[in-house]
Each structure stands twice: as structure tokens, then as C-alpha cells.
Design a protein around this motif. Sequence first.
Motif, PDB file in Angstrom:
ATOM      1  N   SER A  28     -32.329  18.296  -1.760  1.00  0.00           N
ATOM      2  CA  SER A  28     -33.450  17.105  -1.313  1.00  0.00           C
ATOM      3  C   SER A  28     -34.118  17.665  -2.071  1.00  0.00           C
ATOM      4  O   SER A  28     -34.942  16.048  -2.364  1.00  0.00           O
ATOM      5  CB  SER A  28     -34.237  18.076  -0.192  1.00  0.00           C
ATOM      6  N   GLU A  29     -34.179  18.256  -3.224  1.00  0.00           N
ATOM      7  CA  GLU A  29     -35.129  17.408  -4.620  1.00  0.00           C
ATOM      8  C   GLU A  29     -34.636  16.735  -5.607  1.00  0.00           C
ATOM      9  O   GLU A  29     -35.107  16.097  -5.999  1.00  0.00           O
ATOM     10  CB  GLU A  29     -35.154  19.548  -5.366  1.00  0.00           C
ATOM     11  N   ARG A  30     -33.037  17.118  -5.964  1.00  0.00           N
ATOM     12  CA  ARG A  30     -32.823  15.815  -6.969  1.00  0.00           C
ATOM     13  C   ARG A  30     -31.727  14.859  -5.782  1.00  0.00           C
ATOM     14  O   ARG A  30     -31.324  13.722  -6.839  1.00  0.00           O
ATOM     15  CB  ARG A  30     -31.431  17.013  -7.414  1.00  0.00           C
ATOM     16  N   GLY A  31     -31.312  14.786  -4.777  1.00  0.00           N
ATOM     17  CA  GLY A  31     -30.830  13.870  -4.172  1.00  0.00           C
ATOM     18  C   GLY A  31     -29.685  14.780  -3.904  1.00  0.00           C
ATOM     19  O   GLY A  31     -29.103  14.725  -5.242  1.00  0.00           O
ATOM     20  N   PHE A  32     -28.669  14.399  -3.277  1.00  0.00           N
ATOM     21  CA  PHE A  32     -27.329  14.662  -2.442  1.00  0.00           C
ATOM     22  C   PHE A  32     -26.475  14.129  -3.616  1.00  0.00           C
ATOM     23  O   PHE A  32     -25.578  15.459  -3.999  1.00  0.00           O
ATOM     24  CB  PHE A  32     -26.867  13.432  -1.906  1.00  0.00           C
TER      25      PHE A  32
END
Length: 212
Positions: A28-32
Motif C-alpha cells: 500500500s505504501e510503495r505499490g505492489f
Amino acid sequence: MTEELGLRARKKRQTAARIWSVAVDLCSERGFDHVSVAQIAEAADVSKMTVFNYFGTKEGVIVGPMEQHAADPARAVRERRPGESAVAAMRRQFLAQIAERDPSIGLSGDPRALKVRQLVNETPTLAHRMVIFHMRSIQLLADALAEETGDMLLARVAAAQLTGARNALIMENHRRAIAGDSLDEIAKGCADAAERAFDLVEKGLQGYPGNA
């Protein structure tokens, strides 16, 4: 021995939950696509092999808990009461899940459940994985119906209608949760909508597949 097996199972569930929580937060923070299995493993304090042993793939880490419920509709039909239609059985199961605030139908107080839905919406590989999940759920239900009727074509038609109604209700729960509605508000609205949705399907299927 039973106590030891119970402790082992509990530890496995705790490890799986920790891996899932860490993965959801990181993605969620960095992108899957910008998070590796190695990073998930390090953050969860486990090995890469442990992650793969528990979930199989990186996609599985995120959506695996949802996929465990693919057979819910089929189970409702197989375990239904004598004389109960498939629609009535699925309605009864779904209303019970609403009453229990079951996370598998989008009724969860865990903020990570919303993060998962947002990740699925934003990530093509996860969205594709969910399409496969829904197709599998339909086929499992169709198999259960065809075992009784001997007609796989109509079983697939019925399964598509039943799971379509169920999935629409779940998607609405997710939409309302993302919009900030309270869990109780969502549950009440879902119960009312479920009655209308399954009424509509019942009119089309008219008691299919008959008495058990």
C-alpha cells in the motif's frame, strides 16, 4: 499430541497473519510492483521460502485470505436444508455472514481490508487474480448444482446468476467502506439489499434446482 498440534496450527495462523499484514502495508505504501517477496519476508522476520510455503506467490500473499472463501456458495448449496432452493440457501448463508460481520463479504473493521481492495483496483495482476478467483467460485457452485441436476449448462447459468448477485453485494460493501461509512451502516444496508437481490434471482430461477 492434540495440544501440540493445536499450538502448531495456532502459530502457523499467526505467522500467516503477520506476513499478510506486513505485505499489505508495504504494498500500500510503495505499490505492489515495487515490493519484492524478499522485502516482505525481511519485514515479517521470516525467510522467502516461508512466504512461498504459506502463500505460493506474491499475489497470493495479498489475496490468499479472500480466495479461501471461493467454495462458500457451493457449500451453502450442498449443506442446504431439505426442500430449500439454492437461492434460499445462499440468501440464508449471506444474511448470517452479515450478522457475523464476516470480513469475507466486505464487512471488516480492519483498515488493511480496504487497503487490499484498493490494491486490487490499482494492480492489474491482482485484478486478474481476482477474476480467476470469481471464475473458480462459479465453477465450484456449478459443479455442486450439476451433481444434483445432471445438467451442467443450466448449472453454470444458475451459478453465474447466484454468484453475480453475491459479488455485487460484496462490491457495494467495499465501495461504502472506502467512502467512509460505518460498519453498522454498511451491514444494515447490505441486509436490505441482499433481500432484494436474492428476491430478483429467485424470480428468475424459480426454486431451482428443486427439492433436495
